[in-house]
Enzyme design. Structure first.
Site, mmCIF file in Angstrom:
data_model
loop_
_atom_site.group_PDB
_atom_site.id
_atom_site.type_symbol
_atom_site.label_atom_id
_atom_site.label_comp_id
_atom_site.label_asym_id
_atom_site.label_seq_id
_atom_site.Cartn_x
_atom_site.Cartn_y
_atom_site.Cartn_z
ATOM 1 N N HIS A 123 0.879 -1.371 -0.157
ATOM 2 C CA HIS A 123 0.187 0.150 0.058
ATOM 3 C C HIS A 123 0.774 1.084 0.081
ATOM 4 O O HIS A 123 1.870 1.350 0.937
ATOM 5 C CB HIS A 123 -0.925 -0.014 1.190
ATOM 6 C CG HIS A 123 -1.780 -1.195 1.171
ATOM 7 N ND1 HIS A 123 -2.757 -1.285 0.314
ATOM 8 C CD2 HIS A 123 -1.815 -2.312 2.078
ATOM 9 C CE1 HIS A 123 -3.640 -2.464 0.851
ATOM 10 N NE2 HIS A 123 -2.786 -3.157 1.579
ATOM 11 N N HIS A 133 -0.579 -6.779 -5.139
ATOM 12 C CA HIS A 133 -0.439 -7.897 -4.693
ATOM 13 C C HIS A 133 0.359 -8.839 -5.441
ATOM 14 O O HIS A 133 0.142 -9.042 -6.628
ATOM 15 C CB HIS A 133 -2.074 -8.366 -4.464
ATOM 16 C CG HIS A 133 -1.900 -10.083 -4.143
ATOM 17 N ND1 HIS A 133 -2.536 -10.811 -5.303
ATOM 18 C CD2 HIS A 133 -1.712 -10.750 -3.077
ATOM 19 C CE1 HIS A 133 -2.418 -12.062 -4.602
ATOM 20 N NE2 HIS A 133 -2.080 -11.846 -3.399
ATOM 21 N N THR A 136 2.970 -16.770 -4.489
ATOM 22 C CA THR A 136 3.148 -17.996 -5.328
ATOM 23 C C THR A 136 3.245 -18.845 -4.223
ATOM 24 O O THR A 136 3.849 -18.653 -2.945
ATOM 25 C CB THR A 136 4.255 -18.052 -6.352
ATOM 26 O OG1 THR A 136 5.537 -17.823 -5.636
ATOM 27 C CG2 THR A 136 4.156 -17.103 -7.505
ATOM 28 N N ARG A 137 2.959 -20.274 -4.285
ATOM 29 C CA ARG A 137 3.019 -21.338 -3.256
ATOM 30 C C ARG A 137 3.197 -22.760 -4.180
ATOM 31 O O ARG A 137 2.676 -22.832 -5.343
ATOM 32 C CB ARG A 137 1.704 -21.223 -2.631
ATOM 33 C CG ARG A 137 0.476 -21.144 -3.438
ATOM 34 C CD ARG A 137 -0.745 -20.974 -2.600
ATOM 35 N NE ARG A 137 -2.021 -21.048 -3.431
ATOM 36 C CZ ARG A 137 -2.495 -20.060 -4.300
ATOM 37 N NH1 ARG A 137 -1.883 -18.820 -4.177
ATOM 38 N NH2 ARG A 137 -3.664 -20.169 -4.874
ATOM 39 N N HIS A 167 0.310 -5.677 -17.486
ATOM 40 C CA HIS A 167 -0.059 -7.075 -18.051
ATOM 41 C C HIS A 167 0.846 -7.491 -19.209
ATOM 42 O O HIS A 167 1.319 -8.490 -19.237
ATOM 43 C CB HIS A 167 -1.312 -6.707 -18.657
ATOM 44 C CG HIS A 167 -2.659 -6.649 -17.811
ATOM 45 N ND1 HIS A 167 -3.210 -8.120 -17.513
ATOM 46 C CD2 HIS A 167 -3.040 -5.868 -16.911
ATOM 47 C CE1 HIS A 167 -4.047 -7.729 -16.730
ATOM 48 N NE2 HIS A 167 -4.085 -6.455 -16.338
ATOM 49 N N HIS A 197 -20.475 -8.172 -4.006
ATOM 50 C CA HIS A 197 -21.548 -7.234 -3.419
ATOM 51 C C HIS A 197 -20.944 -5.909 -3.716
ATOM 52 O O HIS A 197 -22.039 -5.058 -3.565
ATOM 53 C CB HIS A 197 -21.225 -7.351 -1.925
ATOM 54 C CG HIS A 197 -19.959 -7.110 -1.384
ATOM 55 N ND1 HIS A 197 -18.940 -7.856 -1.071
ATOM 56 C CD2 HIS A 197 -19.599 -5.738 -0.741
ATOM 57 C CE1 HIS A 197 -17.820 -7.215 -0.545
ATOM 58 N NE2 HIS A 197 -18.175 -5.952 -0.305
ATOM 59 N N GLY A 280 -4.283 -22.274 11.404
ATOM 60 C CA GLY A 280 -3.560 -21.840 12.781
ATOM 61 C C GLY A 280 -2.357 -21.233 12.542
ATOM 62 O O GLY A 280 -1.412 -21.008 13.504
#
Length: 297
Positions: A123, A133, A136-137, A167, A197, A280
């Protein structure tokens, strides 16, 4: 490939740590180079580094990570670059969600999992400089493995040329692996980062992918690495271009309202937020993505 994938897990975990180090170094250098504008008199921002732990029901080692957060810098109002490597057994709620969403059989009989990744949210001080943002995982269970992640731009004041440039970098890195990846993952990002929403997208998009398993771990890992490598060249261009743009209180108001939209999405819809809290992991690390200040009309 061994069922436990010990070497592959280690390589993935080390890569996410290396990428984190590259980004932290680049962001601190950006802070040092900011010598003009209303925040130039502030000390150059530096990351505060905290180790995090994942809690397990029986008190056994369940992994953890490193939370790196910079607050109140010259360029960044708040930016977090977190890495984690966690493991153990999925609770019943997480098992059910994983089995339902990904169609993985056998989770109840063998609920072990391992996950590692990097997560970044920035930010900015100047409302003309876009928030961003990236994550990767790699995720493993005895029944399946996959990669996921992506990168998306979140300006409160949009510039078409910044969107196009961001892009273009994503497309270039995707095309190195498969020409179908960019259009497919761009569309996925447009769908995933939509806020129902509010009836609008969270930002101007990017790429998003999940459940990525072509059957070739090396190829999929190489693609995931390139998604990470694309981040700095995609983001720094707009940042360096806009960080000295004059702004008004009306611009700041627009930024704060947009941050409210960002917070709503992350708390209501984001899968990573839900998974981190359900399994957790350190709540401060999971909620690092939230802006330091936001506003609702």
């Amino acid at each position: 490939m061994s069922p436990e994938m010990i070497d592959e897990k280690s390589r993935a975990s080390l890569w996410f740590r290396d990428l984190r180090n590259q980004i932290v170094t680049a962001f601190e250098a950006l802070e040092d180079s900011q010598t003009t504008g209303p925040f130039a008199e502030l000390p150059a921002g530096r990351f505060e580094v905290t180790e995090t732990k994942r809690s397990s029901d029986d008190g056994s080692d369940a992994g953890g990570g490193v939370m790196s957060v910079m607050r109140g810098g010259r360029v960044f109002e708040k930016v977090g670059v977190n890495i984690s490597t966690v493991y153990g057994e999925l609770g019943e709620r997480a098992q059910m969600a994983m089995a339902a969403r990904k169609g993985i059989p056998g989770m109840k009989e063998d609920p072990r999992f391992w996950a590692a990744g990097i997560s970044l949210v920035a930010h900015m001080q100047n409302p003309h400089t876009p928030a961003v943002h990236m994550n990767t995982r790699m995720f493993w269970t005895p029944h399946a493995w996959w990669f996921g992640g992506g990168s998306d731009l979140n300006p409160c004041i949009e510039y078409a040329e910044d969107t196009e440039a961001f892009h273009a970098v994503q497309k270039h890195h995707c095309d190195r692996h498969d020409p179908n990846y960019y259009p497919r993952f761009k569309e996925w990002a447009d769908e995933y980062f939509y806020v129902p929403h509010r009836g609008r997208a969270r930002g101007v998009g990017g790429i998003f992918f999940d459940d990525h398993n072509t059957g070739d771990w090396e190829a999929d890992f190489a693609f995931t690495q390139d998604v990470g490598r694309a981040f700095l060249p995609a983001f720094l261009g707009a940042t360096e271009k806009r960080r000295d743009t004059p702004w008004t209180e009306a611009d700041k108001d627009t930024q704060l309202i947009h941050r409210g939209l960002y917070a709503e999405y992350n708390l209501v819809y984001d899968r990573g937020t839900k998974f981190g809290l359900e399994t957790g992991h350190d709540a401060n690390a999971v909620l690092m993505s939230l802006p330091p200040m936001a506003k609702w009309v």
